[in-house]
Write a protein that holds these residues in place. Structure first.
Motif, PDB file in Angstrom:
ATOM      1  N   VAL A  51      -9.250  17.892 -10.154  1.00 28.92           N
ATOM      2  CA  VAL A  51      -9.589  17.277 -11.441  1.00 28.92           C
ATOM      3  C   VAL A  51     -10.493  16.067 -11.240  1.00 28.92           C
ATOM      4  O   VAL A  51     -11.424  15.833 -12.020  1.00 28.92           O
ATOM      5  CB  VAL A  51      -8.299  16.886 -12.190  1.00 28.92           C
ATOM      6  CG1 VAL A  51      -8.623  16.095 -13.443  1.00 28.92           C
ATOM      7  CG2 VAL A  51      -7.495  18.121 -12.556  1.00 28.92           C
ATOM      8  N   SER A  52     -10.236  15.286 -10.201  1.00 22.45           N
ATOM      9  CA  SER A  52     -11.011  14.064  -9.961  1.00 22.45           C
ATOM     10  C   SER A  52     -12.453  14.376  -9.603  1.00 22.45           C
ATOM     11  O   SER A  52     -13.379  13.653  -9.999  1.00 22.45           O
ATOM     12  CB  SER A  52     -10.356  13.255  -8.842  1.00 22.45           C
ATOM     13  OG  SER A  52      -9.048  12.877  -9.191  1.00 22.45           O
ATOM     14  N   GLU A  53     -12.658  15.454  -8.823  1.00 19.13           N
ATOM     15  CA  GLU A  53     -14.022  15.805  -8.426  1.00 19.13           C
ATOM     16  C   GLU A  53     -14.860  16.267  -9.608  1.00 19.13           C
ATOM     17  O   GLU A  53     -16.091  16.136  -9.597  1.00 19.13           O
ATOM     18  CB  GLU A  53     -13.982  16.871  -7.340  1.00 19.13           C
ATOM     19  CG  GLU A  53     -13.437  16.343  -6.008  1.00 19.13           C
ATOM     20  CD  GLU A  53     -13.313  17.436  -4.968  1.00 19.13           C
ATOM     21  OE1 GLU A  53     -13.343  18.627  -5.363  1.00 19.13           O
ATOM     22  OE2 GLU A  53     -13.162  17.119  -3.768  1.00 19.13           O
ATOM     23  N   LYS A  54     -14.205  16.769 -10.640  1.00 23.19           N
ATOM     24  CA  LYS A  54     -14.937  17.211 -11.826  1.00 23.19           C
ATOM     25  C   LYS A  54     -15.159  16.073 -12.827  1.00 23.19           C
ATOM     26  O   LYS A  54     -16.013  16.188 -13.708  1.00 23.19           O
ATOM     27  CB  LYS A  54     -14.178  18.345 -12.520  1.00 23.19           C
ATOM     28  CG  LYS A  54     -14.130  19.627 -11.715  1.00 23.19           C
ATOM     29  CD  LYS A  54     -13.422  20.706 -12.501  1.00 23.19           C
ATOM     30  CE  LYS A  54     -13.395  22.028 -11.744  1.00 23.19           C
ATOM     31  NZ  LYS A  54     -12.690  23.085 -12.520  1.00 23.19           N
ATOM     32  N   SER A  55     -14.399  15.028 -12.705  1.00 27.02           N
ATOM     33  CA  SER A  55     -14.470  13.940 -13.676  1.00 27.02           C
ATOM     34  C   SER A  55     -15.662  13.034 -13.407  1.00 27.02           C
ATOM     35  O   SER A  55     -16.068  12.842 -12.253  1.00 27.02           O
ATOM     36  CB  SER A  55     -13.177  13.124 -13.639  1.00 27.02           C
ATOM     37  OG  SER A  55     -13.252  12.021 -14.497  1.00 27.02           O
ATOM     38  N   LYS A  56     -16.210  12.460 -14.472  1.00 35.25           N
ATOM     39  CA  LYS A  56     -17.313  11.520 -14.357  1.00 35.25           C
ATOM     40  C   LYS A  56     -16.824  10.083 -14.232  1.00 35.25           C
ATOM     41  O   LYS A  56     -17.627   9.177 -14.005  1.00 35.25           O
ATOM     42  CB  LYS A  56     -18.228  11.632 -15.577  1.00 35.25           C
ATOM     43  CG  LYS A  56     -18.913  12.983 -15.708  1.00 35.25           C
ATOM     44  CD  LYS A  56     -19.803  13.011 -16.928  1.00 35.25           C
ATOM     45  CE  LYS A  56     -20.503  14.356 -17.081  1.00 35.25           C
ATOM     46  NZ  LYS A  56     -21.373  14.406 -18.276  1.00 35.25           N
ATOM     47  N   ASN A  57     -15.536   9.878 -14.392  1.00 35.02           N
ATOM     48  CA  ASN A  57     -14.956   8.542 -14.317  1.00 35.02           C
ATOM     49  C   ASN A  57     -14.171   8.362 -13.023  1.00 35.02           C
ATOM     50  O   ASN A  57     -13.892   9.329 -12.311  1.00 35.02           O
ATOM     51  CB  ASN A  57     -14.013   8.298 -15.505  1.00 35.02           C
ATOM     52  CG  ASN A  57     -14.723   8.422 -16.833  1.00 35.02           C
ATOM     53  OD1 ASN A  57     -15.876   8.008 -16.981  1.00 35.02           O
ATOM     54  ND2 ASN A  57     -14.035   8.997 -17.815  1.00 35.02           N
ATOM     55  N   ASP A  58     -13.819   7.125 -12.737  1.00 36.98           N
ATOM     56  CA  ASP A  58     -12.936   6.843 -11.613  1.00 36.98           C
ATOM     57  C   ASP A  58     -11.541   7.371 -11.931  1.00 36.98           C
ATOM     58  O   ASP A  58     -11.089   7.312 -13.077  1.00 36.98           O
ATOM     59  CB  ASP A  58     -12.873   5.343 -11.340  1.00 36.98           C
ATOM     60  CG  ASP A  58     -14.213   4.801 -10.862  1.00 36.98           C
ATOM     61  OD1 ASP A  58     -14.963   5.574 -10.228  1.00 36.98           O
ATOM     62  OD2 ASP A  58     -14.516   3.622 -11.138  1.00 36.98           O
ATOM     63  N   THR A  59     -10.865   7.862 -10.914  1.00 40.46           N
ATOM     64  CA  THR A  59      -9.520   8.413 -11.109  1.00 40.46           C
ATOM     65  C   THR A  59      -8.539   7.773 -10.131  1.00 40.46           C
ATOM     66  O   THR A  59      -8.920   7.315  -9.056  1.00 40.46           O
ATOM     67  CB  THR A  59      -9.507   9.932 -10.909  1.00 40.46           C
ATOM     68  OG1 THR A  59      -9.986  10.226  -9.585  1.00 40.46           O
ATOM     69  CG2 THR A  59     -10.380  10.631 -11.937  1.00 40.46           C
TER      70      THR A  59
END
Length: 321
Positions: A51-59
């Motif tokens: 999920v984090s690799e697809k997100s444009k924000n910091d996770t």
């Protein structure tokens, strides 16, 4: 040009047990009811990585075990966790405990309590009490029981029996018999003013004849007064001084008290028979003026500082004989 990551997306991985105590791991995004349940710890962490690799924000993901916070990591450290847990073949039941012991998670630094600054109070104001007469301010024994009895007697003397209820002979109502004595099916009744009827008199209610005064022996009262004065002297909270004012002026009294550092105290007991001083202190909530013949044991115990004149000290010496 790469887009800059803005806000932080929060996720949670926590242990979950069913009725048979089988463990699973709940993966959830903050502020969302939808969540995933994974049988293995690594599956939940890998889901976070995906999920984090697809997100444009910091996770960032927070780990919880036994209902308590155990630490959090970002995307990079999550990948390290997957590697370390796989290498050591950690069981599911000990996975979160393992990453915590191995310092693979970040924890917030403990909050450091800053020492509070104590305000100026009576304990910081000390006066010389060595020259005070020992017969009044230097008892060898403090009579605590006498102090207790004296306070109860003082409070009882202030209490007035102003509460009152009416008896059946005082309430307003008819004296007529409500119904016939027999053949009605009701219980016998002779008056509607009986306590069993609504609006009737009160049985054993308070009356104005009650006396709340409590008896205390003169010797016990004297021991209580001298014990309270001794406690103030032991705390160096007795100032022998007489305030003399030309006219009624609260400002003038405050100026004199400021010289002795008494302005900021919570409770100053001022012994004086001067009407000018009494009128000047009326608007001061922390100053209480009383005559030497009306000294209260409870007022002495509550006072931060006792201000008394030399003449009043001699009066107390006469009471101590």
């Amino acid at each position: 040009m790469a887009t800059k990551k803005s806000s932080l997306e929060k996720y949670y991985i926590s242990e979950k047990f069913d009725a048979d105590r089988n463990i699973s791991f709940n993966f959830k995004k903050a502020n969302q009811k939808i969540s995933g349940n994974f049988a293995h710890f690594l599956e939940a962490v890998e889901e976070f990585i995906r999920v984090s690799e697809k997100s444009k924000n910091d996770t960032r993901v927070w780990f919880h075990r036994d209902g308590a916070y155990r630490g959090s990591v970002d995307l990079a450290k999550a990948k390290v966790i997957v590697e370390k847990v796989s290498e050591n073949k950690v069981e599911n039941t000990k996975a979160i405990e393992f990453i915590e012991k191995e310092n693979l998670v970040d924890k917030a630094a403990p909050k450091v309590k800053t020492p509070s600054v104590k305000k100026d109070n009576a304990k910081h104001v000390a006066f010389d009490t060595t020259n005070l007469p020992k017969s009044v301010f230097g008892l060898e024994k403090v009579y605590s029981q006498a102090i207790f009895d004296a306070i109860l007697a003082e409070r009882g003397a202030k209490r007035l029996a102003t509460h009152k209820t009416k008896t059946r002979g005082e309430v307003s109502g008819s004296g007529k018999k409500p119904w016939a004595q027999k053949h009605t099916g009701n219980a016998r009744a002779g008056s509607l003013r009986s306590p069993i009827f609504v609006g009737g008199g009160k049985v054993f209610g308070p009356t104005t004849e009650r006396n709340y005064n409590l008896k205390i022996n003169k010797k016990a009262r004297r021991n209580a007064l001298l014990s309270a004065l001794t406690l103030l002297a032991n705390d160096q909270a007795v100032l022998v001084k007489e305030y003399a004012l030309d006219k009624i002026s609260t400002r003038a009294l405050l100026t004199e008290m400021a010289k002795d550092k008494l302005v900021n105290l919570n409770n100053v007991l001022l012994v004086s028979s001067n009407d000018t001083v009494f009128m000047s202190a009326r608007n001061l909530p922390n100053v209480h003026v009383t005559k030497v013949t009306s000294l209260s044991v409870e007022a002495l115990l509550a006072a931060d500082v006792l201000v008394i004149s030399e003449n009043d000290v001699k009066v107390l010496e006469g009471l101590a004989k």
